[in-house]
Scaffold this motif. Structure first.
Motif, PDB file in Angstrom:
ATOM      1  N   THR A  72      -3.766   5.951  -3.022  1.00  0.00           N
ATOM      2  CA  THR A  72      -4.201   4.424  -3.477  1.00  0.00           C
ATOM      3  C   THR A  72      -3.645   4.279  -4.865  1.00  0.00           C
ATOM      4  OG1 THR A  72      -6.285   5.526  -4.021  1.00  0.00           O
ATOM      5  CG2 THR A  72      -6.357   4.494  -2.010  1.00  0.00           C
ATOM      6  N   SER A 101       5.432  -3.424   5.185  1.00  0.00           N
ATOM      7  CA  SER A 101       3.855  -3.993   5.396  1.00  0.00           C
ATOM      8  C   SER A 101       3.162  -4.136   4.223  1.00  0.00           C
ATOM      9  CB  SER A 101       3.056  -3.496   6.695  1.00  0.00           C
ATOM     10  OG  SER A 101       2.871  -2.224   6.507  1.00  0.00           O
ATOM     11  N   LYS A 102       3.447  -3.385   3.232  1.00  0.00           N
ATOM     12  CA  LYS A 102       2.749  -3.236   2.082  1.00  0.00           C
ATOM     13  C   LYS A 102       3.261  -4.599   1.131  1.00  0.00           C
ATOM     14  CE  LYS A 102       2.687   1.195   1.025  1.00  0.00           C
ATOM     15  NZ  LYS A 102       2.636   2.125   2.017  1.00  0.00           N
ATOM     16  N   TYR A 149       6.542  -4.135  -0.287  1.00  0.00           N
ATOM     17  CA  TYR A 149       7.458  -3.714  -1.095  1.00  0.00           C
ATOM     18  C   TYR A 149       8.574  -3.467  -0.397  1.00  0.00           C
ATOM     19  CZ  TYR A 149       3.272  -1.913  -3.588  1.00  0.00           C
ATOM     20  OH  TYR A 149       2.101  -1.743  -4.326  1.00  0.00           O
ATOM     21  N   GLU A 201       7.758   2.836   5.412  1.00  0.00           N
ATOM     22  CA  GLU A 201       6.209   2.399   5.563  1.00  0.00           C
ATOM     23  C   GLU A 201       5.233   2.743   4.362  1.00  0.00           C
ATOM     24  OE1 GLU A 201       4.146  -0.123   6.897  1.00  0.00           O
ATOM     25  OE2 GLU A 201       5.991  -1.012   7.290  1.00  0.00           O
ATOM     26  N   ARG A 202       5.677   3.996   3.817  1.00  0.00           N
ATOM     27  CA  ARG A 202       4.965   4.674   3.036  1.00  0.00           C
ATOM     28  C   ARG A 202       5.138   4.437   1.624  1.00  0.00           C
ATOM     29  NH1 ARG A 202       1.281   9.531   3.568  1.00  0.00           N
ATOM     30  NH2 ARG A 202       0.996  10.316   1.512  1.00  0.00           N
ATOM     31  N   LYS A 217       6.293   2.734  -1.977  1.00  0.00           N
ATOM     32  CA  LYS A 217       5.904   1.485  -2.935  1.00  0.00           C
ATOM     33  C   LYS A 217       6.940   1.034  -3.617  1.00  0.00           C
ATOM     34  CE  LYS A 217       1.387   3.577  -2.996  1.00  0.00           C
ATOM     35  NZ  LYS A 217       0.390   4.544  -3.604  1.00  0.00           N
ATOM     36  N   GLU A 223      -2.190   8.064   2.703  1.00  0.00           N
ATOM     37  CA  GLU A 223      -1.757   7.388   1.722  1.00  0.00           C
ATOM     38  C   GLU A 223      -2.162   7.375   0.301  1.00  0.00           C
ATOM     39  OE1 GLU A 223       0.409   3.674   2.417  1.00  0.00           O
ATOM     40  OE2 GLU A 223       1.078   4.481   4.378  1.00  0.00           O
TER      41      GLU A 223
END
Ligand code: TPP
Ligand code: SF4
Ligand code: SF4
Ligand code: SF4
Lengths: 249, 80
Positions: free
Chosen positions: A19, B38-39, B41, B13-14, B16, A17
């Protein structure tokens, strides 16, 4: 009708992923570079040199050999690599602070020597990594953390036009300024990046693509607003343009 | 010419939640999910129908979250 994959991520990315902040154009530009590496079939012989800046870990995100250079020195490091290993494809990926401030000398002389290198120059008009200070490319009137009232020419000088400067150099084989703010522009940017790699692969000379890029975080905008701001303001100071194409079709 | 039919898959999950894919889609078939990943967003989500497989969302996504398929998706009870 049979279902087939029309668009999916390139294999020259590592899959880690990114950053980068949400909506940051660094990610789009990474993907385009990786797509070009895939299409040219050069993954096994490509070496990347990452800069100091938000893309300092870029070598982690590509599945090619790579390293990171001290701030501004990417083209000096890349010159050594290419001269030692002339059969490799070596590219640098650099922000405007890296390429147009601390690394100006390295940039200008690598281009002037006509090094068989490819450079992806990400111009987002600020120092992103360190918190949005003024860069040499910051627009007049643009507010940054070090120009809180906007950049003033009397005090801070003028936005530097690296592509225009490099366009006077005979060592340059491909030079274009592009944006990645619309799907059509993204397609065009990819074509330019491919040509800048071909300038090296065909041993013609130095190839560089300047990509006008957003920094939503430090510009204090949403990603969509930042794209709009770029199209309305940055392209006035830095018009997208093909400066040099000695690669041909 | 028959209209092209397609669909997309988004790696939630990826994602944003930047919204650039939503902004780019010419037929407005992507939206934000109310769920969090889980981030933290709100990830983008396919509305489930209407995609014309143009690829604009794939092109605009800075985090390589989207796969675009051309052809009709097999019926599935859950909307992924
Ligand atoms: C020798 C040295 N001087 C200064 C710095 C501090 N520094 C880190 S990144 C950076 C500028 C980054 O801006 P840019 O190249 O535009 O990349 P961005 O982060 O915007 O992608 C600076 C000045 C450093 N790391 N090393
Ligand atoms: S600070 Fe700016 S350039 Fe750096 S990752 Fe965030 S949005 Fe991108
Ligand atoms: S492929 Fe085109 S139509 Fe389908 S979701 Fe993406 S942007 Fe919308
Ligand atoms: S463009 Fe990518 S990261 Fe941004 S909301 Fe859409 S899927 Fe998520």
């Amino acid at each position: 009708m049979e279902v087939r994959v029309a668009f999916s991520g390139p294999k020259s990315l590592s899959g880690k992923e990114f950053t980068y902040c949400p909506g940051c154009h660094h990610g789009i530009i990474h993907r385009l570079v990786a797509e070009v590496i895939d299409e040219l079939g050069i993954q096994e012989k490509t070496i990347m040199v990452a800069p100091v800046g938000c893309s300092v870990f870029a070598y982690e995100f590509f599945d090619v050999d790579g390293t990171v250079a001290p701030h501004g020195r990417a083209l000096a490091v890349a010159t050594g690599m290419k001269r030692a290993l002339p059969d490799r494809v070596v590219f640098t990926y650099q922000g405007d602070g890296d390429l147009a401030a601390i690394g100006t000398a390295e940039t200008v002389h690598a281009a002037n020597r006509g090094e068989k290198l490819t450079t992806i120059f990400v111009n987002n008009a600020v120092y992103g990594m360190t918190g949005g200070q003024m860069a040499p490319t910051t627009l007049l009137g643009q507010k940054t953390t070090t120009t809180p009232y906007g950049r003033r020419a009397e005090n801070d000088g003028y936005p530097i036009h690296m592509s225009e400067i490099l366009s006077t150099m005979r060592g340059v084989a491909y030079l274009e300024r592009v944006t990645v703010s619309t799907p059509q522009d993204i397609r065009n940017a990819k074509k330019a990046i491919k040509k800048a790699f071909l300038a090296q692969i065909k041993n013609i000379g130095f190839g560089l693509v300047e990509v006008l890029s957003t920094c939503p975080t430090n510009w204090g905008m949403t990603p969509v607003e930042a794209q709009q701001w770029l199209l309305e303001n940055m392209t006035k100071e830095f018009p997208p343009k093909l400066f040099i194409d000695r690669v041909g079709d | 010419m028959a209209k092209v039919e397609g669909y997309i898959e988004i790696d939630a999950e990826r994602c944003k939640g930047c919204g650039l894919c939503i902004n780019a889609c010419p037929v407005n078939v992507i939206e934000f999910s109310e769920d969090f990943n889980s981030k933290g967003y709100h990830p983008a989500r396919y509305k489930g129908e209407g995609c014309i497989a143009c690829g604009f969302c794939y092109l605009s996504c800075p985090d390589v979250c989207i796969t675009v398929f051309r052809g009709a998706r097999k019926k599935s009870p859950v909307n992924v």
